[in-house]
Write a protein that holds these residues in place. Structure first.
Motif, PDB file in Angstrom:
ATOM      1  N   LEU A   1       0.994  -1.300  -0.016  1.00 20.06           N
ATOM      2  CA  LEU A   1       0.038   0.165   0.060  1.00 20.06           C
ATOM      3  C   LEU A   1       0.798   1.299  -0.071  1.00 20.06           C
ATOM      4  O   LEU A   1       0.561   2.244  -0.789  1.00 20.06           O
ATOM      5  CB  LEU A   1      -1.054   0.036   1.008  1.00 20.06           C
ATOM      6  N   SER A   2       1.857   1.200   0.772  1.00 19.64           N
ATOM      7  CA  SER A   2       2.671   2.474   0.850  1.00 19.64           C
ATOM      8  C   SER A   2       3.458   2.675  -0.629  1.00 19.64           C
ATOM      9  O   SER A   2       3.543   3.806  -1.156  1.00 19.64           O
ATOM     10  CB  SER A   2       3.884   2.559   1.952  1.00 19.64           C
ATOM     11  N   HIS A   3       3.743   1.496  -1.171  1.00 20.54           N
ATOM     12  CA  HIS A   3       4.279   1.654  -2.641  1.00 20.54           C
ATOM     13  C   HIS A   3       3.317   2.258  -3.741  1.00 20.54           C
ATOM     14  O   HIS A   3       3.424   3.152  -4.393  1.00 20.54           O
ATOM     15  CB  HIS A   3       4.733   0.343  -2.891  1.00 20.54           C
ATOM     16  N   ILE A   4       1.967   1.709  -3.392  1.00 18.23           N
ATOM     17  CA  ILE A   4       1.003   2.542  -4.224  1.00 18.23           C
ATOM     18  C   ILE A   4       0.807   3.801  -3.808  1.00 18.23           C
ATOM     19  O   ILE A   4       0.641   4.671  -4.667  1.00 18.23           O
ATOM     20  CB  ILE A   4      -0.278   1.806  -4.058  1.00 18.23           C
ATOM     21  N   GLN A   5       0.732   4.303  -2.667  1.00 22.09           N
ATOM     22  CA  GLN A   5       0.581   5.533  -2.227  1.00 22.09           C
ATOM     23  C   GLN A   5       1.418   6.512  -2.596  1.00 22.09           C
ATOM     24  O   GLN A   5       1.166   7.671  -3.044  1.00 22.09           O
ATOM     25  CB  GLN A   5       0.480   5.833  -0.640  1.00 22.09           C
TER      26      GLN A   5
ATOM     27  N   GLU B   1      -5.632   2.087  -1.102  1.00 25.05           N
ATOM     28  CA  GLU B   1      -6.424   0.979  -0.837  1.00 25.05           C
ATOM     29  C   GLU B   1      -7.504   0.635  -1.827  1.00 25.05           C
ATOM     30  O   GLU B   1      -7.862  -0.341  -2.337  1.00 25.05           O
ATOM     31  CB  GLU B   1      -6.771   0.785   0.720  1.00 25.05           C
ATOM     32  N   ARG B   2      -8.203   1.801  -2.140  1.00 20.83           N
ATOM     33  CA  ARG B   2      -9.423   1.847  -2.604  1.00 20.83           C
ATOM     34  C   ARG B   2      -8.878   1.632  -4.233  1.00 20.83           C
ATOM     35  O   ARG B   2      -9.628   0.705  -5.004  1.00 20.83           O
ATOM     36  CB  ARG B   2     -10.197   3.260  -2.513  1.00 20.83           C
ATOM     37  N   ALA B   3      -8.087   2.255  -4.714  1.00 26.30           N
ATOM     38  CA  ALA B   3      -7.437   2.044  -6.067  1.00 26.30           C
ATOM     39  C   ALA B   3      -7.169   0.566  -6.141  1.00 26.30           C
ATOM     40  O   ALA B   3      -7.113  -0.165  -7.199  1.00 26.30           O
ATOM     41  CB  ALA B   3      -6.399   2.945  -6.483  1.00 26.30           C
ATOM     42  N   ALA B   4      -6.128  -0.054  -5.261  1.00 24.26           N
ATOM     43  CA  ALA B   4      -5.895  -1.427  -5.459  1.00 24.26           C
ATOM     44  C   ALA B   4      -6.768  -2.319  -5.402  1.00 24.26           C
ATOM     45  O   ALA B   4      -6.963  -3.289  -6.295  1.00 24.26           O
ATOM     46  CB  ALA B   4      -4.893  -1.655  -4.081  1.00 24.26           C
TER      47      ALA B   4
END
Length: 131
Positions: free
Chosen positions: A9-13, A25-28
């Motif tokens: 999640l922090s990578h996506i953030q 989280e929502r995007a994932a």
């Protein structure tokens, strides 16, 4: 070894430049639910094995797609599932999630994933660029 949930999640953030982990989280959740409908067999299982359990389950129990979505329709579907999203922001969300998925999967599994997807998805797995 799957990527840990917090790291994922922090990578996506970071990639998506989201203010909160909840946005990441929502995007994932949306992107992986749509992606899972396009993958089958051992490729989907192998990819799931490299993701945190929560996201592996989303990938393995996807939203059903009647047909494979072209990259353009994948972007439109993502925008439709994320409240307040536009095609532009959905493209950003997809880039943030799929580039993280590609990092977790590694080059050879990412190539196998792309072989199961319609032409043009390689661009969606790239780094999101600011518009």
């Amino acid at each position: 070894m799957p990527m840990r949930r917090e790291a994922f999640l922090s990578h996506i953030q970071e990639r998506g430049r989201y203010q909160t982990l909840a946005e990441a989280e929502r995007a994932a959740r949306v992107v992986l639910a749509l992606l899972g409908a396009h993958l089958v067999g051992s490729v989907r299982a192998e990819l799931a094995a490299r993701l945190p359990e929560t996201y592996a389950l989303i990938l393995l129990n996807p939203l059903q797609a009647a047909e494979p979505l072209s990259p353009e329709r994948f972007v439109r579907a993502t925008a439709a599932w994320i409240e307040g999203a536009t095609e532009q922001t959905a493209l950003w969300d997809i880039g943030a999630v799929l580039s993280t998925v590609a990092a977790a999967a590694g080059a050879s599994l990412t190539r196998e994933v792309l072989l199961q997807l319609p032409h043009g998805y390689d661009l969606l797995f790239g780094e999101p660029q600011p518009t």
